[in-house]
Motif scaffolding. Structure first.
Motif, mmCIF file in Angstrom:
data_model
loop_
_atom_site.group_PDB
_atom_site.id
_atom_site.type_symbol
_atom_site.label_atom_id
_atom_site.label_comp_id
_atom_site.label_asym_id
_atom_site.label_seq_id
_atom_site.Cartn_x
_atom_site.Cartn_y
_atom_site.Cartn_z
ATOM 1 N N MET A 88 -171.123 34.244 113.872
ATOM 2 C CA MET A 88 -170.631 32.873 113.840
ATOM 3 C C MET A 88 -171.687 31.927 113.263
ATOM 4 N N LYS A 89 -172.933 32.058 113.717
ATOM 5 C CA LYS A 89 -174.010 31.203 113.221
ATOM 6 C C LYS A 89 -174.260 31.443 111.734
ATOM 7 N N VAL A 209 -173.881 16.398 111.170
ATOM 8 C CA VAL A 209 -174.671 17.613 110.931
ATOM 9 C C VAL A 209 -175.788 17.737 111.967
ATOM 10 N N ALA A 210 -176.436 16.618 112.291
ATOM 11 C CA ALA A 210 -177.491 16.633 113.312
ATOM 12 C C ALA A 210 -176.935 17.062 114.665
ATOM 13 N N ARG A 217 -178.178 25.012 118.867
ATOM 14 C CA ARG A 217 -179.370 25.340 119.646
ATOM 15 C C ARG A 217 -179.030 25.559 121.113
ATOM 16 N N LYS A 218 -178.042 24.825 121.610
ATOM 17 C CA LYS A 218 -177.635 24.988 123.002
ATOM 18 C C LYS A 218 -176.969 26.340 123.238
ATOM 19 N N ILE A 219 -176.303 26.854 122.211
ATOM 20 C CA ILE A 219 -175.683 28.175 122.338
ATOM 21 C C ILE A 219 -176.751 29.233 122.569
ATOM 22 N N GLY A 220 -177.944 28.996 121.990
ATOM 23 C CA GLY A 220 -179.059 29.914 122.216
ATOM 24 C C GLY A 220 -179.149 30.999 121.161
#
Length: 446
Positions: A88-89, A209-210, A217-220
């Motif tokens: 996904m990322k 976008v920010a 980042r929260k997804i890790g």
């Protein structure tokens, strides 16, 4: 907040998920019509006609941004539903890299071809300079257009429809204020309208976008670091994006051809059409936004292998979009005259009459095109793009051909009659392909 759409009550999920999307698109359309509203009200009918004339060309660029949005959001939805966070990322970063290259190429091409495009649609000499000034400034902001659409589409793919709504509520409100400021206080004319859009769209793009970067980042981190780019995933995105781009591009080209027919009837018909088509596009795009929500819902459930939820999600989407289209039809038939006056002065009765003719003919068929849009969204969620393309091109080709034929017989009314005939044909084709069940065997991720 990310939301798993593969579990829970379908009706509740669909409504909670799509209503913020609908609100977002209403603000997006308010964002779009602000230029015409301010131009017509504070500058004059020629400025309204010039903005409307340029708008048909901007739809070509919007088609590419929309296709990029759909390609990434469907693939990201499927990976999200399947729990494949690394892929996904990579799909997200791959999309942004490809979009940067594509938007740069389109910006260079668009600036070089502005005068040619305006000439192709028979832009009257008295409107040419204003149309070109508006279009050039709009094209400079294509990178912002792409990145904003992709970022909000990815939020939606992860089940978050609230964040895009908040961004649009802010940017559309700011756009109206800056439009009025540049036109009335700074007397910048049509160029002021265009710069207001450029600035507000740029700020929205950067903020969205920010926010997406912070969300990721929260997804890790995954067990294995996600690559920034993957040709394999790019191919999956292209499978969805290219047909969507072609569909929207051909629709835009069709609209440009129709605009050329409209232009042949002079500034009055152009101005009336410019106002009425903005209202029409507001409805159609809002229904399409509900369809995008159904695509995200369907794609997540395809990724999870839950086809029964896909079918039920389509049914709920038809109910929601159908209710919206019915309200829009009633509103335009009863109060359309007063809404049209937002774009013009009361003294311009000939412009008002022409715009109302369009709304009276087209708006009763919004419920028909709703069936097509929601059905197409389900087919797209499955990655079954062939029927989606066939139904859309049939609608478009028929609509353009009839606009040319009927206008020579019935005048401007003949152009407006081509809309319901094309919609009805496309809807019949979409429903046929959906009922055939072939789409159930397709899955873009596989």
């Amino acid at each position: 907040m990310n939301k798993d759409l593969t579990e829970g009550n379908i009706r509740s999920l669909i409504w909670k998920f799509t209503l913020p999307l609908l609100g977002s698109m209403l603000f997006q359309q308010l964002y779009n019509i602000a230029d015409s509203l301010v131009a017509g009200k504070f500058i004059g009918s020629e400025a309204l006609a010039a903005v409307g004339n340029s708008y048909e060309i901007t739809l070509i660029f919007i088609a590419f941004a929309f296709g990029s949005n759909m390609g990434s959001s469907v693939v990201v939805s499927q990976y999200f539903g399947a729990g494949k966070r690394k892929e996904m990322k990579t799909a997200i970063t791959t999309t942004f890299i490809a979009a940067f290259v594509l938007s740069a190429l389109l910006t260079i091409t668009g600036i070089a071809c502005t005068d040619t495009l305006l000439s192709l649609i028979n832009t009257p000499p008295e409107l040419f300079e204003m149309s070109a000034a508006y279009l050039d400034i709009y094209i400079y902001g294509l990178l912002f257009l792409f990145f904003y659409n992709i970022a909000t589409g990815i939020f939606t793919a992860m089940g978050d429809s609230r964040t895009p709504f908040l961004f649009l509520a802010f940017s559309s409100s700011a756009n109206i204020a800056v439009d009025i400021l540049f036109v009335t206080a700074f007397e910048m004319g049509v160029e002021g309208v265009a710069w207001a859009t450029f600035i507000c769209q740029g700020i929205s793009s950067i903020l969205s976008v920010a926010a997406l970067i912070l969300r990721l980042r929260k997804i890790g981190e995954t067990e294995e670091k996600a690559p920034l780019f993957s040709f394999r995933i790019l191919k999956q995105i292209i499978i969805i994006a290219v047909p969507s781009i072609l569909q929207q591009s051909f629709v835009s080209v069709g609209n440009i051809l129709v605009q050329s027919v409209v232009n042949s009837f002079g500034a009055v018909v152009m101005a009336g059409y410019a106002a009425a088509i903005k209202l029409n596009n507001m409805v159609i795009t809002s229904i399409s936004t509900i369809g995008n929500g159904i695509s995200s819902f369907g794609a997540q459930n395809f990724g999870a292998g839950k086809l029964d939820r896909v079918v039920k999600g389509r049914r709920e989407g038809i109910l929601l979009a159908g209710a919206f289209s019915l309200i829009a039809t009633i509103l335009f038939l009863i109060a359309g005259r007063y809404i049209m006056l937002l774009f013009m002065n009361r003294s311009e009765q000939d412009v008002l009459i022409e715009g109302m003719r369009f709304l009276y003919i087209v708006s009763p068929f919004y419920i028909v095109v709703t069936l097509k849009i929601i059905t197409d969204a389900t087919l797209r969620a499955a990655g079954d793009m062939k029927p989606f393309m066939i139904s859309t091109f049939s609608d478009l080709i028929l609509r353009v051909a009839l606009a040319f034929i009927f206008s020579s017989i019935l005048g401007s009314v003949g152009i407006w009659l081509s809309w319901p005939i094309g919609w009805a044909t496309g809807t019949a084709i979409s429903l046929f392909f959906f009922q055939s069940g072939h789409w159930k065997k397709r899955n873009a991720m596989k």
